[in-house]
Write a protein that holds these residues in place. Structure first.
Motif, PDB file in Angstrom:
ATOM      1  N   ARG A 133       0.717  -1.283   0.054  1.00  0.00           N
ATOM      2  CA  ARG A 133      -0.014  -0.046   0.029  1.00  0.00           C
ATOM      3  C   ARG A 133       1.009   1.196  -0.048  1.00  0.00           C
ATOM      4  O   ARG A 133       0.438   2.371  -0.387  1.00  0.00           O
ATOM      5  CB  ARG A 133      -1.079  -0.067   1.337  1.00  0.00           C
ATOM      6  CG  ARG A 133      -2.198  -1.180   1.080  1.00  0.00           C
ATOM      7  CD  ARG A 133      -3.230  -0.751   1.556  1.00  0.00           C
ATOM      8  NE  ARG A 133      -4.094   0.482   0.859  1.00  0.00           N
ATOM      9  CZ  ARG A 133      -4.960   1.118   1.579  1.00  0.00           C
ATOM     10  NH1 ARG A 133      -5.283   0.891   2.530  1.00  0.00           N
ATOM     11  NH2 ARG A 133      -5.397   1.962   0.672  1.00  0.00           N
ATOM     12  N   GLY A 164      -2.619  -4.798  -6.351  1.00  0.00           N
ATOM     13  CA  GLY A 164      -3.581  -4.853  -4.961  1.00  0.00           C
ATOM     14  C   GLY A 164      -4.225  -3.558  -4.401  1.00  0.00           C
ATOM     15  O   GLY A 164      -5.115  -3.776  -3.559  1.00  0.00           O
ATOM     16  N   GLU A 165      -3.819  -2.537  -4.828  1.00  0.00           N
ATOM     17  CA  GLU A 165      -4.684  -1.355  -4.435  1.00  0.00           C
ATOM     18  C   GLU A 165      -5.867  -1.203  -5.165  1.00  0.00           C
ATOM     19  O   GLU A 165      -6.743  -0.886  -4.658  1.00  0.00           O
ATOM     20  CB  GLU A 165      -3.781  -0.104  -4.775  1.00  0.00           C
ATOM     21  CG  GLU A 165      -4.312   1.309  -4.238  1.00  0.00           C
ATOM     22  CD  GLU A 165      -4.308   1.151  -2.938  1.00  0.00           C
ATOM     23  OE1 GLU A 165      -5.288   1.976  -2.025  1.00  0.00           O
ATOM     24  OE2 GLU A 165      -3.611   0.473  -2.139  1.00  0.00           O
ATOM     25  N   PHE A 168      -7.991  -3.602  -3.391  1.00  0.00           N
ATOM     26  CA  PHE A 168      -8.377  -3.085  -1.886  1.00  0.00           C
ATOM     27  C   PHE A 168      -9.491  -1.896  -1.986  1.00  0.00           C
ATOM     28  O   PHE A 168     -10.416  -1.763  -1.277  1.00  0.00           O
ATOM     29  CB  PHE A 168      -7.075  -2.516  -1.351  1.00  0.00           C
ATOM     30  CG  PHE A 168      -7.478  -1.878   0.088  1.00  0.00           C
ATOM     31  CD1 PHE A 168      -7.598  -2.767   1.123  1.00  0.00           C
ATOM     32  CD2 PHE A 168      -7.746  -0.416   0.138  1.00  0.00           C
ATOM     33  CE1 PHE A 168      -7.857  -2.067   2.341  1.00  0.00           C
ATOM     34  CE2 PHE A 168      -8.163   0.183   1.382  1.00  0.00           C
ATOM     35  CZ  PHE A 168      -8.356  -0.729   2.769  1.00  0.00           C
ATOM     36  N   THR A 174      -7.311  -6.506   1.380  1.00  0.00           N
ATOM     37  CA  THR A 174      -6.096  -6.619   0.603  1.00  0.00           C
ATOM     38  C   THR A 174      -5.971  -7.760   0.021  1.00  0.00           C
ATOM     39  O   THR A 174      -6.728  -8.518   0.253  1.00  0.00           O
ATOM     40  CB  THR A 174      -5.009  -6.541   1.579  1.00  0.00           C
ATOM     41  OG1 THR A 174      -5.087  -7.681   2.525  1.00  0.00           O
ATOM     42  CG2 THR A 174      -5.045  -5.255   2.760  1.00  0.00           C
TER      43      THR A 174
END
Length: 386
Positions: A133, A164-165, A168, A174
């Protein structure tokens, strides 16, 4: 001089040639060797081999960019669920990413390494690299190094954080959490994004392998340029450049499991993840439908990679493994290799899922050269077994 090698483990009937090839590679080509080889065919484990002092099938290794396969599998699941849309702008999920002219970049372009944010101008600290992050927050404001969509370049340390962001922002969870809940835990896979402390005793630290005289001569003739795009992508352009070889030896990296580089796995875990994704294992259905596998296996970027300076090919996130690595594999093979020498993929046409690990870093990085022989042996055996 041929050395005596004691290979442990088992192969199914019809796969005896794979054990012979593994033994021959070790005896004649690889000094002081330690590693594992595993394969599934249509959900059945048919190869399960390992070698080295104190090594077992449960030993765990840093697998570097083979970690990206786990990240892309999570994205594929969320696309299949309808949570993510490959042709929607990344900024629709993550508004801050629109800065510096990136507002039109789609998720498909991002995963195909076409977004142009392969690194940060100012680089990352070792603590930031372990935190996806934190990396994503820095890259959101980064000006692209090429016009998005016009070319592609390997986002070596960045793509897992970027994907991944998006995960999220779309789910509130996550990527690591989704992977653990939907992939690793249900199938009991020894492939971790974030190694629990109680599993540390199984980890085998990376050991460097010195280049051959020929490789050293090539490196001396073309030394890395500290401000090149390749150096930026691998975080080598800062006063304390990242030591790629040593990354898995950091407990912080192993514990946090950054999705680009921080995975820890056995060969069983690597092969098992791809088998779980494409064919299913242990009586459980495949995670991905045939349509999803086909869609994610379609080539999105092929040709000159601006970061590596070599010819590469990427599907949707995954490496297009049958296009530029092992052309004898079936079309649409999805997978990802790792800098230390690991290799993992699924060939949906033959039903083969392959996993390979080694302890010594494979100079100069990427899938270790012995994979060519081992992949061919397993693939031929799989075809022969019908």
């Amino acid at each position: 001089m041929t050395r005596e090698i004691r290979v442990q483990g088992t192969v199914a009937d019809g796969y005896e040639a794979v054990r012979e090839e593994f033994t021959d590679v070790l005896a004649n080509e690889l000094p002081e060797y330690e590693g594992q080889l595993a394969a599934y065919v249509r959900g059945r484990r048919v190869v399960d081999l390992w070698v080295g002092p104190d090594v077992t099938a449960e030993s765990l290794y840093g697998v570097y960019s083979s970690s990206k396969g786990a990240a892309h599998l999570v994205v594929a699941l969320l696309v299949q669920d309808g949570v993510l849309d490959l042709d929607r702008a990344v900024a629709a999920y993550w508004p801050e990413f629109a800065a510096e002219g990136k507002g039109a970049v789609t998720l498909r372009e991002l995963l195909a390494h076409r977004a142009g944010v392969a690194g940060s101008d100012s680089g990352f600290s070792s603590e930031e690299l372990a935190d996806d992050r934190a990396v994503a927050a820095r890259l959101a404001s980064q000006r692209p190094f090429w016009r998005p969509g016009a070319a592609f370049g390997y986002h070596a340390f960045a793509i897992g954080a970027l994907a991944g962001e998006v995960v999220f922002r779309a789910t509130g969870r996550t990527l690591r959490e989704v992977y653990e809940e939907r992939v690793r835990a249900p199938f009991g896979l020894d492939f971790f994004l974030g190694l629990p402390e109680e599993q540390e005793g199984r980890f085998r630290s990376v050991q460097p392998m010195a280049p051959t005289p020929e490789q050293a001569a090539l490196l001396a003739a073309a030394p890395p340029q500290p401000q090149s795009l390749g150096s930026i992508a691998f975080n080598r352009h800062i006063p304390e450049p990242t030591d790629l070889e040593a990354l898995p030896n950091s407990r912080l990296v192993r514990a946090e499991g950054p999705a680009s580089i921080g995975g820890v796995a056995s060969a069983r875990g690597l092969a098992g993840m791809y088998a779980a994704a494409v064919t299913g294992i242990g009586g459980r259905e495949a995670l991905l439908t045939a349509d999803t596998v086909t869609g994610f296996g379609q080539v999105q970027s092929v040709g000159h990679d601006l970061v590596s300076g070599t010819v590469k090919a990427f599907a949707v996130g995954f490496q297009a493994t049958s296009v530029y690595v092992y052309p004898f594999l079936g079309a649409g093979t999805i997978g990802h290799s790792g800098a230390g020498g690991s290799q993992a993929f699924a060939d949906p046409r033959s039903g083969l899922a392959y996993g390979y690990t080694r302890r010594r870093f494979a100079y100069p990085g990427g899938p270790a050269v012995e994979n060519e022989r081992l992949v061919r042996a397993v693939h031929e055996a799989a075809l022969g077994a019908g």
